[in-house]
Design an enzyme around this catalytic site. Structure first.
Site, PDB file in Angstrom:
ATOM      1  N   HIS A  61      47.569  -2.703   1.495  1.00  0.00           N
ATOM      2  CA  HIS A  61      46.854  -2.676   0.201  1.00  0.00           C
ATOM      3  C   HIS A  61      45.605  -3.550   0.274  1.00  0.00           C
ATOM      4  CE1 HIS A  61      47.335  -2.490  -4.447  1.00  0.00           C
ATOM      5  NE2 HIS A  61      46.062  -2.582  -4.101  1.00  0.00           N
ATOM      6  N   HIS A 117      41.192  -3.538  -0.418  1.00  0.00           N
ATOM      7  CA  HIS A 117      39.981  -2.892  -0.947  1.00  0.00           C
ATOM      8  C   HIS A 117      38.808  -3.352  -0.072  1.00  0.00           C
ATOM      9  CE1 HIS A 117      41.957  -1.679  -4.802  1.00  0.00           C
ATOM     10  NE2 HIS A 117      42.720  -2.717  -4.517  1.00  0.00           N
ATOM     11  N   ASN A 156      39.503   3.336  -4.774  1.00  0.00           N
ATOM     12  CA  ASN A 156      38.746   3.121  -6.027  1.00  0.00           C
ATOM     13  C   ASN A 156      37.373   2.512  -5.750  1.00  0.00           C
ATOM     14  OD1 ASN A 156      39.760   0.607  -5.262  1.00  0.00           O
ATOM     15  ND2 ASN A 156      40.036  -0.102  -7.349  1.00  0.00           N
ATOM     16  N   LYS A 174      46.884   7.354  -3.676  1.00  0.00           N
ATOM     17  CA  LYS A 174      47.037   6.265  -4.644  1.00  0.00           C
ATOM     18  C   LYS A 174      46.978   6.836  -6.046  1.00  0.00           C
ATOM     19  CE  LYS A 174      46.929   1.936  -6.255  1.00  0.00           C
ATOM     20  NZ  LYS A 174      45.989   0.871  -6.035  1.00  0.00           N
ATOM     21  N   HIS A 202      49.977   2.159  -8.919  1.00  0.00           N
ATOM     22  CA  HIS A 202      49.720   0.958  -9.722  1.00  0.00           C
ATOM     23  C   HIS A 202      50.367   1.220 -11.067  1.00  0.00           C
ATOM     24  CE1 HIS A 202      46.958  -2.430 -11.236  1.00  0.00           C
ATOM     25  NE2 HIS A 202      47.632  -2.015 -12.299  1.00  0.00           N
ATOM     26  N   HIS A 218      52.080  -3.908  -5.673  1.00  0.00           N
ATOM     27  CA  HIS A 218      52.095  -5.220  -6.354  1.00  0.00           C
ATOM     28  C   HIS A 218      53.027  -5.328  -7.569  1.00  0.00           C
ATOM     29  CE1 HIS A 218      49.302  -2.923  -8.701  1.00  0.00           C
ATOM     30  NE2 HIS A 218      48.268  -3.140  -7.918  1.00  0.00           N
ATOM     31  N   ASP A 256      46.673  -7.080  -1.439  1.00  0.00           N
ATOM     32  CA  ASP A 256      45.802  -6.539  -2.490  1.00  0.00           C
ATOM     33  C   ASP A 256      44.437  -7.249  -2.450  1.00  0.00           C
ATOM     34  OD1 ASP A 256      44.716  -5.080  -4.522  1.00  0.00           O
ATOM     35  OD2 ASP A 256      46.009  -5.848  -6.106  1.00  0.00           O
ATOM     36  N   HIS A 260      35.310  -9.536  -5.100  1.00  0.00           N
ATOM     37  CA  HIS A 260      34.217  -9.312  -6.057  1.00  0.00           C
ATOM     38  C   HIS A 260      33.173 -10.406  -5.845  1.00  0.00           C
ATOM     39  CE1 HIS A 260      36.369  -6.198  -8.190  1.00  0.00           C
ATOM     40  NE2 HIS A 260      37.437  -6.966  -8.200  1.00  0.00           N
TER      41      HIS A 260
END
Ligand code: DOR
Ligand code: ZN
Length: 446
Positions: free
Chosen positions: A61, A63, A95, A146, A181, A237, A310, A314
């Site tokens: 998991h 990003h 995403n 996902k 999720h 998660h 996860d 950012h």
């Protein structure tokens, strides 16, 4: 003919405990693991001075962002962070901007990633708009799908039970795993609107808008909708004990379900969120101490299948906003996950066997990676070499990730990855990235 590489003075965990050995590598695969005297000559010999070799860690998991979100993270920095954290394989979430929700988008991502990645990467896809595209996405390399029930980036209406059940049916037919999720969108949206209308911008309001009930309702809904479809649902998660209990019961009843927990849901609580605010803001949010203690005990006893970071990077300004509703959820986890788990090992709370299960063996088994997850002849030479006794302080300013913040900043940890090998190539050596972009491979592609 000598083999490619020989690693000497290694230690590995066997059924008899930690044992000394050597490892030879040929053409990116483990050639043999045996006492050093019985190993063949090699073109290159590396002495790792008694450090412990774990089967390369797999984070299911992550990003990695890239594309229009490259300012947050890109395929190169994200996989540098993976290598620095001891991960040899990561699975990237869909995403992104644009989202990975069609064959074209998946192909674009694979093409772009190929020359940039340092560890092996597998790509998730969102549910495609046309269900017949499932099989093409799978055939072209989507390692799993996902379903983000709270912030969907698929064009399918996942709020609709019939739509979701049909997607599960098609996923089952194509033997695809679906990671979910689980937060109930209607409940969270209603609560968010209520607190935002009241101009309540405090962390407590954020937690009230993402109550345990939102996770529990979504888990119940998914379990109801998957019944009879035989789809393998993997709950991402899991943050509440009640949610975990429902999943465990479903498993006991024979449903093909698995679940993951993150280090932040294991080791941080709502109190940390009140203190750290945006830096500790994620969805699902941090929970009470009671939940975390129960998750840790479930991790120990084997009720939790795997740990995933996860990793959700950012830009710092997106995390530091005063108004809690304007903060972007997510924290980077690739460079803290292994040290946090090794610290649990060093404190006697979890066995090394269990660390290997949740970070390597079970991810490989659940996601169907047949040549990963074990130190065995013929398997990929993916190795995570750790100094089990190295003490250090987590310092996000040293991260390879572009996201230089962490709710674990300042934590004293024990246990550190010192080398990361991907398919027989040394990628990270003593905190330094030593391989070229493109060393990693996109997995799942025929
Ligand atoms: O905190 C989160 N951040 N949770 C998610 O589900 C998405 C993720 C992100 O992409 O930043
Ligand atoms: Zn995520």
């Amino acid at each position: 003919m000598p083999v490619d590489t020989k690693i000497i003075n290694a230690r590995i965990l066997t059924q008899r405990g930690i044992t000394r050995c050597g490892i030879t590598i040929e053409s990116g695969k483990i050639h043999r693991i045996a006492s050093e005297t019985s190993l063949p000559n090699a073109a290159k010999t590396v002495d790792i001075k008694g450090q412990v070799v774990l089967p390369g860690l797999i984070d299911v998991h992550v990003h990695l962002r890239d594309l229009d979100f490259s300012f947050k993270e890109d395929f190169h920095t994200g996989t540098c962070a993976a290598a620095a954290g001891g991960f040899t394989t990561v699975l990237d979430m869909p995403n992104t901007k644009p989202p990975t929700n069609s064959l074209l988008r998946l192909k674009e991502k694979i093409a772009r990633a190929s020359g940039k990645i340092l560890v092996d990467v597998g790509f998730y896809s969102d549910f495609p708009k046309a269900l017949r595209d499932f099989k093409f996405l799978k055939a072209f390399g989507a390692v799993a799908f996902k379903a983000h029930l709270l912030r969907p980036t698929t064009e399918l209406n996942v709020d609709d039970d019939n739509v979701l059940r049909s997607a599960f049916e098609v996923a089952a037919k194509t033997k695809s795993l679906v990671s979910v999720h689980a937060e109930d969108r209607s409940l969270v949206t209603e609560l968010e609107s209520k607190f935002q209308a009241a101009r309540d911008t405090l962390p407590a309001a954020y937690l009230k808008a993402h109550p345990p009930e939102a996770e529990i309702r979504a888990v119940e809904r998914i379990l109801r909708l998957t019944k009879g479809t035989h789809v393998h649902v993997h709950f991402a998660h899991v943050s509440t004990f009640k949610g975990l209990k429902l999943i465990m019961e479903a498993k006991q009843a024979g449903l093909p379900v698995t679940c993951e927990v993150t280090p932040h849901h294991l080791f941080l609580t709502d109190e940390d969120f009140y203190r750290l605010r945006g830096v500790a803001l994620i969805i699902p949010p941090l929970r009470t101490r009671q939940d975390t203690l129960r998750l840790v005990s479930a991790l120990k006893t084997g009720q939790v299948d795997l740990v995933a970071s996860d990793h959700a990077p950012h830009r710092l300004d997106e995390k530091m906003r005063e108004n809690i509703w304007e903060v972007t959820p997510g924290i980077p986890g690739l460079e803290t996950t292994l040290p946090l788990l090794l610290t649990q090992f060093n404190r006697g709370r979890i066995s090394l066997r269990r660390v290997i299960e949740v970070l390597s063996e079970n991810p490989a088994k659940i996601f169907g990676f047949k040549t990963k997850g074990h130190l065995k002849t013929g398997y990929d030479a993916d190795l995570t070499i750790v100094d089990l006794t190295k003490k250090f302080t987590i310092d996000s300013s040293k991260f390879y990730s572009k996201a230089k913040y962490s709710p674990f900043d300042g934590w004293e940890v024990i246990g550190k990855p010192v080398q990361t090998w991907v398919q027989g190539k040394l990628v990270m050596d003593d905190e330094m990235i030593v391989a070229d972009p493109g060393t990693g491979r996109v997995i799942g592609v025929a």
